[in-house]
Design a protein around this motif. Sequence first.
Motif: not given
Length: 139
Positions: A72, A76-77, A79-80, A128, A135
């Motif tokens: 992820g 840079r997601r 959702r991934t 998440t 991040s």
Amino acid sequence: MPVQRPLQLAIAYGATLCVFLAIDALWLAVLMKPVYAAALGPLLAESPRWAPAVLFYLLYVAGLLVFAILPGLRARRGRTAAALGALLGLLAYGTYDLSNYATLRDWPLGLTAIDMAWGAVLSAVSATAGYLSASRLGR
């Protein structure tokens, strides 16, 4: 975003572990305790065996870091990370529950379905959280 920074990885691991433990403790001790008691009765231990429980949590969160959070971060997601976390949870909890259902005479199918869904949701949420913490640090 460089994801090799040790502090970033430690923050991701710690956040994931905290979220995973907090939510799973609520799930096991409050929400599902009567369900497990009714479904598994005498198979349940009086109290948990803490060493294997701690080892599971430490290893599983490492798996979430490697197989969900890091991909992820690379993409840079969030959702991934969430999707890969959910997939890992479905696979890991499915391995346990489907093996039990296949080999244990009185293992309930309903419990298998609940656990697999729980593994997917818990892992997605925890991954998440780890992704978001890492991040934010990487900015």
